[in-house]
Design a protein around this motif. Structure first.
Motif, mmCIF file in Angstrom:
data_model
loop_
_atom_site.group_PDB
_atom_site.id
_atom_site.type_symbol
_atom_site.label_atom_id
_atom_site.label_comp_id
_atom_site.label_asym_id
_atom_site.label_seq_id
_atom_site.Cartn_x
_atom_site.Cartn_y
_atom_site.Cartn_z
ATOM 1 N N HIS A 130 -8.851 -1.426 4.167
ATOM 2 C CA HIS A 130 -8.071 -2.039 3.075
ATOM 3 C C HIS A 130 -7.471 -3.375 3.518
ATOM 4 O O HIS A 130 -6.263 -3.597 3.427
ATOM 5 C CB HIS A 130 -6.973 -1.090 2.602
ATOM 6 C CG HIS A 130 -6.551 -1.358 1.184
ATOM 7 N ND1 HIS A 130 -6.082 -0.383 0.340
ATOM 8 C CD2 HIS A 130 -6.513 -2.507 0.443
ATOM 9 C CE1 HIS A 130 -5.784 -0.896 -0.840
ATOM 10 N NE2 HIS A 130 -6.042 -2.202 -0.796
ATOM 11 N N ASN A 133 -0.314 2.806 -7.248
ATOM 12 C CA ASN A 133 0.479 3.557 -6.265
ATOM 13 C C ASN A 133 1.964 3.606 -6.636
ATOM 14 O O ASN A 133 2.786 4.065 -5.853
ATOM 15 C CB ASN A 133 0.307 2.979 -4.855
ATOM 16 C CG ASN A 133 0.699 1.513 -4.758
ATOM 17 O OD1 ASN A 133 0.560 0.750 -5.714
ATOM 18 N ND2 ASN A 133 1.178 1.097 -3.602
ATOM 19 N N THR A 183 -7.356 6.400 5.613
ATOM 20 C CA THR A 183 -8.400 7.424 5.583
ATOM 21 C C THR A 183 -8.520 8.063 6.962
ATOM 22 O O THR A 183 -8.415 7.375 7.984
ATOM 23 C CB THR A 183 -9.745 6.826 5.130
ATOM 24 O OG1 THR A 183 -10.617 7.885 4.733
ATOM 25 C CG2 THR A 183 -10.409 5.997 6.215
ATOM 26 N N GLU A 205 -5.460 7.055 1.821
ATOM 27 C CA GLU A 205 -5.201 5.949 2.744
ATOM 28 C C GLU A 205 -3.884 6.167 3.484
ATOM 29 O O GLU A 205 -2.884 6.522 2.843
ATOM 30 C CB GLU A 205 -5.157 4.621 1.982
ATOM 31 C CG GLU A 205 -6.494 4.266 1.361
ATOM 32 C CD GLU A 205 -6.542 2.864 0.769
ATOM 33 O OE1 GLU A 205 -5.522 2.141 0.842
ATOM 34 O OE2 GLU A 205 -7.596 2.489 0.238
ATOM 35 N N ASP A 246 -13.714 -0.910 1.230
ATOM 36 C CA ASP A 246 -12.469 -1.320 1.862
ATOM 37 C C ASP A 246 -11.328 -0.424 1.400
ATOM 38 O O ASP A 246 -10.203 -0.565 1.885
ATOM 39 C CB ASP A 246 -12.173 -2.780 1.492
ATOM 40 C CG ASP A 246 -10.965 -3.352 2.224
ATOM 41 O OD1 ASP A 246 -10.942 -3.250 3.471
ATOM 42 O OD2 ASP A 246 -10.055 -3.880 1.564
ATOM 43 N N VAL A 247 -11.621 0.497 0.470
ATOM 44 C CA VAL A 247 -10.590 1.361 -0.121
ATOM 45 C C VAL A 247 -11.092 2.797 -0.161
ATOM 46 O O VAL A 247 -12.308 3.039 -0.221
ATOM 47 C CB VAL A 247 -10.222 0.881 -1.537
ATOM 48 C CG1 VAL A 247 -9.467 -0.437 -1.482
ATOM 49 C CG2 VAL A 247 -11.462 0.742 -2.412
ATOM 50 N N TYR A 248 -10.149 3.755 -0.162
ATOM 51 C CA TYR A 248 -10.513 5.166 0.005
ATOM 52 C C TYR A 248 -9.630 6.050 -0.860
ATOM 53 O O TYR A 248 -8.533 5.659 -1.275
ATOM 54 C CB TYR A 248 -10.364 5.555 1.483
ATOM 55 C CG TYR A 248 -11.138 4.626 2.386
ATOM 56 C CD1 TYR A 248 -12.459 4.869 2.706
ATOM 57 C CD2 TYR A 248 -10.543 3.455 2.852
ATOM 58 C CE1 TYR A 248 -13.175 3.982 3.491
ATOM 59 C CE2 TYR A 248 -11.252 2.559 3.631
ATOM 60 C CZ TYR A 248 -12.572 2.825 3.947
ATOM 61 O OH TYR A 248 -13.279 1.924 4.700
ATOM 62 N N VAL A 296 -14.275 -2.610 -3.441
ATOM 63 C CA VAL A 296 -13.019 -3.234 -3.012
ATOM 64 C C VAL A 296 -11.979 -3.077 -4.115
ATOM 65 O O VAL A 296 -10.992 -3.819 -4.155
ATOM 66 C CB VAL A 296 -13.197 -4.727 -2.660
ATOM 67 C CG1 VAL A 296 -14.068 -4.892 -1.433
ATOM 68 C CG2 VAL A 296 -13.791 -5.501 -3.836
ATOM 69 N N ARG A 353 -10.429 0.378 -5.973
ATOM 70 C CA ARG A 353 -9.541 1.453 -5.541
ATOM 71 C C ARG A 353 -10.397 2.644 -5.156
ATOM 72 O O ARG A 353 -11.460 2.888 -5.749
ATOM 73 C CB ARG A 353 -8.557 1.848 -6.653
ATOM 74 C CG ARG A 353 -7.419 0.867 -6.858
ATOM 75 C CD ARG A 353 -6.506 0.818 -5.639
ATOM 76 N NE ARG A 353 -5.349 -0.051 -5.816
ATOM 77 C CZ ARG A 353 -5.298 -1.324 -5.456
ATOM 78 N NH1 ARG A 353 -6.367 -1.894 -4.913
ATOM 79 N NH2 ARG A 353 -4.201 -2.037 -5.615
ATOM 80 N N GLY A 354 -9.924 3.406 -4.151
ATOM 81 C CA GLY A 354 -10.718 4.510 -3.646
ATOM 82 C C GLY A 354 -11.057 5.533 -4.707
ATOM 83 O O GLY A 354 -12.164 6.073 -4.733
ATOM 84 N N VAL A 361 -10.139 -11.728 -1.770
ATOM 85 C CA VAL A 361 -10.907 -10.505 -1.991
ATOM 86 C C VAL A 361 -12.340 -10.825 -2.399
ATOM 87 O O VAL A 361 -13.284 -10.150 -1.972
ATOM 88 C CB VAL A 361 -10.219 -9.616 -3.052
ATOM 89 C CG1 VAL A 361 -11.086 -8.390 -3.370
ATOM 90 C CG2 VAL A 361 -8.852 -9.160 -2.561
ATOM 91 N N GLN A 398 0.792 -1.219 0.000
ATOM 92 C CA GLN A 398 0.000 0.000 0.000
ATOM 93 C C GLN A 398 0.832 1.280 0.000
ATOM 94 O O GLN A 398 0.282 2.372 -0.129
ATOM 95 C CB GLN A 398 -0.938 -0.003 1.205
ATOM 96 C CG GLN A 398 -1.948 -1.148 1.190
ATOM 97 C CD GLN A 398 -2.884 -1.125 2.384
ATOM 98 O OE1 GLN A 398 -2.992 -0.135 3.087
ATOM 99 N NE2 GLN A 398 -3.584 -2.219 2.614
#
Length: 321
Positions: free
Chosen positions: A285, A80, A268, A266, A261-263, A235, A237-238, A104, A54
């Protein structure tokens, strides 16, 4: 000569121990203790291989890792990573394709049921001393028989569809290259446009990669095109969801609820307004984390590193650039 693998994510001592037990011969492992940029630049200075789940890897961090020639994702999505900077520095990028697909997918079903049946709300209020059976934040619904729209139909999306089979759901999917008619019949799914999925689904589940085409895909207009009784699961990507628009849609009761589960950012922050809704299930996440999938994933990752160190290159399916 000993070569060093540096894990950029702050991991526990137990996780590090389990990873070291699987190390290829002639390799050692170090890992970050925190997310501080200066600390990360310090620990990569003598790294031969970089591993990140991450943690963002930008040009500055790559420049600090002058010895490293391989950057490996612990997972699948490489949004990322600064891929252009990696290419410019001659750093190969790889990932563990398919490694987290089943964990997942299982987690996705958990979010669906948890949201539809108010599980998180019931748990939270009961721990707070309240017995809330007649004042739920929204009606409870079964998963069985619902129309589920899957946006992004790679390994994770296909596993979600497979796990949904016993629930007798009608499954719509969207991907860049649709399946053949024979494959659709075999998997019990039907191709639909994103607009059709949003309009027809009781559950919209996001599993697409973060790309220029998917960034902000779920905005206010998209949310307003969903059924008022529908829920959104993210689930992926944010950045696929515009969080401010989701907040507005929840406030206006334009959809029934959401689980993510994603923001966009991060970790968050605690003041993220999405965390204040009783009809939202939020997790940090962790969808890919499954202790009984750990060895398989790490062996795939270390296998690529070992092959790369021998000059053989990473597995073709895991190669990014």
């Amino acid at each position: 000569m000993t070569q060093k693998i540096v894990v950029l994510d702050p991991i526990t001592a137990e996780t590090a121990r389990r990873m070291r037990a699987l190390l290829p011969p002639g390799m050692v492992l170090d890992h970050a203790l925190n997310r501080d940029a200066a600390h990360l630049r310090e620990i990569v200075a003598d790294a031969d291989f970089l591993v990140s789940g991450q943690i963002a890897v930008d040009a500055a961090l790559l420049a600090a890792a002058g010895r490293a020639k391989l950057l490996h994702k612990w997972g699948v999505g490489v949004d990322n990573f600064d891929l252009e900077a990696a290419r410019a520095q001659g750093v190969t990028v790889a990932r563990t394709t398919g490694s987290n697909a089943l964990p997942v997918a299982e987690f996705t079903l958990g979010l669906m049921i948890g949201l539809l049946r108010n599980l998180a709300f019931g748990h939270h209020t009961l721990r707070g001393g309240e017995w809330r059976t007649t004042t739920l934040p929204k009606p409870s619904f079964m998963l069985t028989g619902k129309t589920v729209g899957i946006i992004g139909y790679g390994a994770i999306g296909q596993n979600v569809a497979r796990l949904l089979a016993p629930f007798q759901c009608r499954i719509l999917y969207n991907k860049t290259r649709p399946l053949s008619a024979e494959q659709e019949a075999e998997q019990g799914v039907r191709f639909a446009s994103v607009a059709e999925i949003l309009a027809q689904s009781d559950i919209v589940s996001l599993h697409c990669p973060m790309t220029p085409q998917t960034a902000g895909l779920i905005n206010r207009a998209a949310l307003q095109s969903m059924k008022r009784s529908a829920v959104l699961i993210n689930v992926a990507r944010g950045g696929v969801v515009v969080e401010a628009d989701l907040v507005a849609a929840l406030e206006a009761k334009e959809i029934m609820g959401a689980a993510m589960d994603v923001y966009e950012m991060e970790p968050t922050p605690a003041e993220n307004p999405l965390l204040r809704f009783d009809n939202v299930v939020a997790t940090p996440h962790i969808a890919a984390m499954a202790a009984d999938n750990f060895d398989k994933t790490i062996l795939q990752l270390f296998g690529n590193i070992e092959r790369f160190a021998k000059g053989e290159g990473v597995a073709e399916n895991d190669f990014v650039c």
